[in-house]
Design an enzyme around this catalytic site. Sequence first.
Site, PDB file in Angstrom:
ATOM      1  N   ASP A  38     -47.528   4.145  85.158  1.00 29.67           N
ATOM      2  CA  ASP A  38     -48.872   4.617  84.756  1.00 29.67           C
ATOM      3  C   ASP A  38     -48.895   6.025  84.155  1.00 29.67           C
ATOM      4  OD1 ASP A  38     -49.926   2.254  85.536  1.00 29.67           O
ATOM      5  OD2 ASP A  38     -50.868   3.008  87.371  1.00 29.67           O
ATOM      6  N   HIS A 349     -19.088  24.998  68.901  1.00 33.91           N
ATOM      7  CA  HIS A 349     -20.181  24.465  68.072  1.00 33.91           C
ATOM      8  C   HIS A 349     -20.253  25.208  66.744  1.00 33.91           C
ATOM      9  CE1 HIS A 349     -22.831  27.899  69.105  1.00 33.91           C
ATOM     10  NE2 HIS A 349     -22.478  27.727  70.353  1.00 33.91           N
ATOM     11  N   HIS A 360     -33.521  20.803  65.463  1.00 37.49           N
ATOM     12  CA  HIS A 360     -32.377  20.512  64.588  1.00 37.49           C
ATOM     13  C   HIS A 360     -32.996  19.787  63.401  1.00 37.49           C
ATOM     14  CE1 HIS A 360     -29.212  20.651  68.060  1.00 37.49           C
ATOM     15  NE2 HIS A 360     -29.803  21.801  67.842  1.00 37.49           N
TER      16      HIS A 360
HETATM   17  N1  GLY Z   1     -31.582  24.849  71.229  1.00 35.80           N
HETATM   18  C1  GLY Z   1     -30.664  24.012  70.618  1.00 35.80           C
HETATM   19  C2  GLY Z   1     -29.806  24.744  69.680  1.00 35.80           C
HETATM   20  O1  GLY Z   1     -29.697  25.937  69.758  1.00 35.80           O
HETATM   21  O2  GLY Z   1     -29.240  24.184  68.783  1.00 35.80           O
HETATM   22 MN    MN Z   2     -30.143  26.287  67.672  1.00 35.81          MN
END
Ligand code: GLY
Ligand code: MN
Length: 437
Positions: A38, A349, A360
């Site tokens: 719900d 990254h 993104h």
């Molecule tokens: N907050 C996700 C990034 O920094 O890519």
């Molecule tokens: Mn970011």
Amino acid sequence: MQITAKEFQQRRKNLMALMGENSIAILPAAPTRTRNRDVEYPYRQDSDFYYMSGFVEPAAVMVLKPGRAHGEFVMFCRERDPNKEMWDGGIVGPEGVCDQFGADDAFPISDIDEILPGLIEGCDKLFYSMGSNPDFDKQVMEWINVIRSKVRSGAQPPNEFIVLDHFLHDLRLYKSNKEIQIMKKACRITAEAHIAAMKACSVGMMEYQLEGVYLQQFIQQGCRSPAYPSIVGGGANACTLHYIDNNKELIDGDLVLVDAGCEYQYYAGDVTRTYPVNGSYSNEQRALYEIVLEAQFAAIGQVKPGNHWDQPHQAAVEIITQGLLDLGVLKGRLSTLLKKEAYKPFYMHKTGHWLGLDVHDVGEYKVGGEWRMLEPGMTLTVEPGLYIPAQAKGVAKKWQGIGIRIEDNVLVTKEGCELMTDKVPRQIRDIEQLMSK
Ligand code: GLY
Ligand code: MN
Ligand code: MN
């Protein structure tokens, strides 16, 4: 400060110009999602759908058909229903969608199966976001099959199915003046939240309590939600890139990494700061922090028209690798270490991503196999980091358990770039000074 009806209309025109004649585009609204019995998650419109319409209700499908005599923009949406509206609030309804959102024609969503095949029939090209929503894929195929079942009566199904994303996302990549104004406001609110949190941070707080400072600031300033779940990682938690548990105590002597940004008028801020829980950086924290900051400066220096997408990243990894060499964490020659990507265990990254309606954001990073050139009006993050996990093998103990990221939001301009989040301090002395107040 809002996107005007005229700008939404211009976006539809731009997309239809790219689609060409004898074509049709179909975009579904985001589905509602159940959280538990719900209870639904707060509704958030799909970014493509919002970008093209400004319409924020669920259970809707928009159709663009360039050159259609009775109007090019058709919407299927919920009908008004006094009983439902009494419980859940207002519904715009088909008439309202024509009056307020510029649709040329609008129909109840319950009639879509009857009407949409007729709109598709005779079009050569069908554009939609294939493969992103299996339920919708299935529905589109059902509409197509309705047409196929009538070919002997002369019905013509489309010959080409084209992924809409490539065209639509290219439009979204270049921000208009109004979008930039809104994004700057999202950046300002995000920056102010980081400042408030740096002032509020203290030893013994829980990570979620620090998160609460951000959420309070966002809401106070007109954002109903962050743009993504905030990451608040004390100590070694900062080395878990998507840490969102945020349920540990903040410890004296540790850093805390906070990656938090608001969503303002559908546009995201995305800022990370890494600051000392007790207000002062230790020597080791300082040494690593200075490398990341230098990498960020070098990367931002590469954000300018004529440079390509990967140049900021290359600048950042060079500084980070040199920094790790200087500290003795890496050993060898800079050029060899860069070639071997020896930084990757500590910087895994990329240095940024497009930013916009989605944190993104959409837009291709490569065009024809080459890194995309940066152009005025593009917005992106620059976010180098260094993460030395608690048990990092072959790394001196004093560096272990330290994770640092510094993330800002930039706009590519004619001359170079503009830092939209420059209100939040990044320099160690400025952060320490702010936190000592
Ligand atoms: N907050 C996700 C990034 O920094 O890519
Ligand atoms: Mn970011
Ligand atoms: Mn971030």
